[in-house]
Design an enzyme around this catalytic site. Sequence first.
Site, mmCIF file in Angstrom:
data_model
loop_
_atom_site.group_PDB
_atom_site.id
_atom_site.type_symbol
_atom_site.label_atom_id
_atom_site.label_comp_id
_atom_site.label_asym_id
_atom_site.label_seq_id
_atom_site.Cartn_x
_atom_site.Cartn_y
_atom_site.Cartn_z
ATOM 1 N N ASP A 13 24.641 13.185 3.988
ATOM 2 C CA ASP A 13 24.542 14.655 4.044
ATOM 3 C C ASP A 13 23.652 15.145 5.185
ATOM 4 O O ASP A 13 22.985 16.175 5.074
ATOM 5 C CB ASP A 13 24.013 15.222 2.704
ATOM 6 C CG ASP A 13 24.800 14.697 1.520
ATOM 7 O OD1 ASP A 13 26.028 14.644 1.631
ATOM 8 O OD2 ASP A 13 24.173 14.316 0.523
ATOM 9 N N LYS A 16 26.851 14.993 9.652
ATOM 10 C CA LYS A 16 27.675 14.178 10.567
ATOM 11 C C LYS A 16 28.971 14.889 10.937
ATOM 12 O O LYS A 16 29.427 14.807 12.070
ATOM 13 C CB LYS A 16 28.017 12.823 9.912
ATOM 14 C CG LYS A 16 26.807 11.944 9.694
ATOM 15 C CD LYS A 16 27.171 10.682 8.941
ATOM 16 C CE LYS A 16 27.516 10.914 7.504
ATOM 17 N NZ LYS A 16 26.440 11.405 6.642
ATOM 18 N N GLY A 40 31.608 14.054 2.048
ATOM 19 C CA GLY A 40 32.035 15.454 2.174
ATOM 20 C C GLY A 40 31.500 15.974 3.487
ATOM 21 O O GLY A 40 30.298 16.193 3.616
ATOM 22 N N HIS A 41 32.364 16.098 4.470
ATOM 23 C CA HIS A 41 31.917 16.538 5.789
ATOM 24 C C HIS A 41 32.310 18.004 5.986
ATOM 25 O O HIS A 41 33.482 18.337 6.056
ATOM 26 C CB HIS A 41 32.516 15.633 6.880
ATOM 27 C CG HIS A 41 31.951 14.239 6.820
ATOM 28 N ND1 HIS A 41 32.381 13.206 7.602
ATOM 29 C CD2 HIS A 41 30.954 13.719 6.060
ATOM 30 C CE1 HIS A 41 31.674 12.109 7.324
ATOM 31 N NE2 HIS A 41 30.823 12.407 6.382
ATOM 32 N N THR A 128 29.482 9.158 -7.118
ATOM 33 C CA THR A 128 30.268 10.387 -7.010
ATOM 34 C C THR A 128 31.444 10.374 -7.987
ATOM 35 O O THR A 128 32.173 11.360 -8.093
ATOM 36 C CB THR A 128 30.819 10.545 -5.576
ATOM 37 O OG1 THR A 128 31.608 9.390 -5.276
ATOM 38 C CG2 THR A 128 29.697 10.677 -4.564
ATOM 39 N N GLN A 223 28.264 8.676 4.658
ATOM 40 C CA GLN A 223 26.989 8.383 3.976
ATOM 41 C C GLN A 223 25.889 8.095 5.017
ATOM 42 O O GLN A 223 26.007 8.514 6.140
ATOM 43 C CB GLN A 223 27.129 7.213 2.985
ATOM 44 C CG GLN A 223 28.000 7.524 1.769
ATOM 45 C CD GLN A 223 29.485 7.350 2.016
ATOM 46 O OE1 GLN A 223 29.902 6.374 2.624
ATOM 47 N NE2 GLN A 223 30.285 8.280 1.566
ATOM 48 N N ILE A 303 22.986 19.098 -7.312
ATOM 49 C CA ILE A 303 21.821 19.564 -6.550
ATOM 50 C C ILE A 303 21.226 18.344 -5.831
ATOM 51 O O ILE A 303 21.064 17.280 -6.430
ATOM 52 C CB ILE A 303 20.755 20.120 -7.531
ATOM 53 C CG1 ILE A 303 21.310 21.321 -8.299
ATOM 54 C CG2 ILE A 303 19.431 20.415 -6.827
ATOM 55 C CD1 ILE A 303 21.114 22.649 -7.652
ATOM 56 N N ARG A 304 20.927 18.499 -4.543
ATOM 57 C CA ARG A 304 20.289 17.388 -3.808
ATOM 58 C C ARG A 304 18.778 17.436 -3.968
ATOM 59 O O ARG A 304 18.189 18.524 -3.931
ATOM 60 C CB ARG A 304 20.643 17.463 -2.326
ATOM 61 C CG ARG A 304 22.125 17.299 -2.061
ATOM 62 C CD ARG A 304 22.431 17.405 -0.571
ATOM 63 N NE ARG A 304 23.852 17.404 -0.335
ATOM 64 C CZ ARG A 304 24.476 18.133 0.596
ATOM 65 N NH1 ARG A 304 23.787 18.925 1.385
ATOM 66 N NH2 ARG A 304 25.780 18.063 0.742
ATOM 67 N N LYS A 330 19.610 21.033 10.831
ATOM 68 C CA LYS A 330 19.000 21.943 9.843
ATOM 69 C C LYS A 330 17.565 22.345 10.189
ATOM 70 O O LYS A 330 16.748 22.581 9.295
ATOM 71 C CB LYS A 330 19.097 21.342 8.456
ATOM 72 C CG LYS A 330 20.541 21.345 7.921
ATOM 73 C CD LYS A 330 20.575 21.307 6.421
ATOM 74 C CE LYS A 330 21.712 22.122 5.858
ATOM 75 N NZ LYS A 330 21.819 22.087 4.424
ATOM 76 N N ALA A 407 20.213 21.046 15.923
ATOM 77 C CA ALA A 407 21.145 21.969 15.250
ATOM 78 C C ALA A 407 20.368 23.002 14.458
ATOM 79 O O ALA A 407 19.482 22.670 13.674
ATOM 80 C CB ALA A 407 22.094 21.194 14.343
HETATM 81 P P1 IMP Z 1 29.472 6.084 -4.666
HETATM 82 O O1 IMP Z 1 29.599 5.959 -3.202
HETATM 83 O O2 IMP Z 1 30.316 7.187 -5.251
HETATM 84 O O3 IMP Z 1 29.671 4.770 -5.375
HETATM 85 O O4 IMP Z 1 27.959 6.515 -5.007
HETATM 86 C C1 IMP Z 1 26.857 5.652 -4.785
HETATM 87 C C2 IMP Z 1 25.631 6.425 -4.303
HETATM 88 O O5 IMP Z 1 25.881 6.940 -3.009
HETATM 89 C C3 IMP Z 1 25.275 7.640 -5.171
HETATM 90 O O6 IMP Z 1 23.876 7.807 -5.161
HETATM 91 C C4 IMP Z 1 25.916 8.801 -4.440
HETATM 92 O O7 IMP Z 1 25.279 10.024 -4.717
HETATM 93 C C5 IMP Z 1 25.699 8.369 -3.001
HETATM 94 N N1 IMP Z 1 26.689 8.930 -2.076
HETATM 95 C C6 IMP Z 1 27.959 8.516 -1.883
HETATM 96 N N2 IMP Z 1 28.546 9.252 -0.945
HETATM 97 C C7 IMP Z 1 27.635 10.127 -0.521
HETATM 98 C C8 IMP Z 1 27.648 11.149 0.487
HETATM 99 O O8 IMP Z 1 28.637 11.381 1.186
HETATM 100 N N3 IMP Z 1 26.491 11.834 0.641
HETATM 101 C C9 IMP Z 1 25.374 11.580 -0.081
HETATM 102 N N4 IMP Z 1 25.311 10.641 -1.013
HETATM 103 C C10 IMP Z 1 26.436 9.924 -1.240
#
Ligand code: IMP
Length: 422
Positions: A13, A16, A40-41, A128, A223, A303-304, A330, A407
């Site tokens: 997050d 990218k 999620g881009h 996720t 990621q 929520i992050r 940010k 940015a």
């Molecule tokens: P998974 O990739 O769904 O198996 O999740 C494993 C861990 O990676 C969890 O803590 C997710 O929140 C984190 N995670 C997976 N994809 C993302 C992303 O695109 N952004 C932030 N965290 C991610």
Amino acid sequence: MQTLAIIGSQWGDEGKGKITDLLSQKADIVVRYQGGNNAGHTIWVDGKKIVLHLVPSGILHPHCLSIVGHGVVLEPEAFMKEVINVRNHIDISKKNLMISENTAVITSWHKQIDAAREGQGAVKIGTTGKGIGPAYEDKIGRKGVRVRDLLNKDQLHSRLKQTAEEKIFLLEKKYGIECLSIDAETERLFQLGQELKEFVGDAFGVLQDALVRGKKVLYEGAQGALLDVDYGTYPYVTSSSTTLAGIHTGAGTLKGQVNEVLGITKAYTTRVGEGPFPTELFDEIGAYIQKTGGEVGATTGRIRRCGWLDLPLLRYSIQCSSLTSIALTKLDILSGMDVLKVCEAYECDGKIFKTARPGMDLSRVKPIYRDLKPFKDDFISDQLTPNLQAYIDLIEKELGIPVGIAAFGPDRKQIKFLKSYF
Ligand code: IMP
């Protein structure tokens, strides 16, 4: 420069997507090489928000070929939904979008197993829920289905028959969850295969050929380094190589080379899901950053968690991916705050550590903070205010690599290049 990698240097997050989108203007090819629709881009174009999960962020530039490499795990239904959605903004055909025929497929069982483990398993990772881990397990365990299998019903059925029985057993007998039969899943996946077959091809060959011909290639990571299955905060990681190494296995490069590696770095730190987070803020400053920064997961809506910039983690990320510069995103969120801190080192068991180490228990380290002069910048003039410039200078000095991009907001127009790429 012919090839540039874009890699998240924190827990994902970092922004990218928007940097890839911008740099795609000059690239011929953009390749996603790992992860799946857990990513999620988010890209803002003329006030419109576009969220991409599987389709590479080069797609909004018609001249650019977007490739989903064989290191990705592809959920075909999510992919097709995304294609339909993006078609509201741009024409998509096999001319600008390609999926490697060897890409692993996420089945309905993978998603159900992921959800069941999170709900009933011994360790909650906070995934996720998209089936990412179970799909990679099957790929590495040689029990996976690949995109090419979706194009031939008999082959797909026999592949699923060889590999699916234990998943169905697990779902029904251990978790008590109803799931699709092999016949029904074959039918579902085959139909999806018919929808996506126009995009399927020899992506590896196309990429190799383009590299030989001197085409400009952007590798788009998903990621971040701290979620890497080898380098990250295991077991609270994703199941792929999110660092530089992932490009070599997940896409293929020429002589193993990537010219430059740009680490996308949020000016503070965030994390979703479980796992240690040394600089996490539990006070009103953390709440302010979360709210002002809109720190909500683009894929899950969670929520992050938020905290200060963590230099020991960034020094480690630089080592993991051989980063050659960073993009600081940010910055606008920190602008106008009354306090500004960065974590410059950790203290653990009476010792000081400047760099995080793979074996370190990050839940036990104590961050050592440096207070900086807060900045307030309108980001309109080309000149940065002295305090913001000092913040950037400090980061460059401490990390030993340049800040190439700054940015100040989500739109293409709010991104300032301090260094040229391509
Ligand atoms: P998974 O990739 O769904 O198996 O999740 C494993 C861990 O990676 C969890 O803590 C997710 O929140 C984190 N995670 C997976 N994809 C993302 C992303 O695109 N952004 C932030 N965290 C991610």
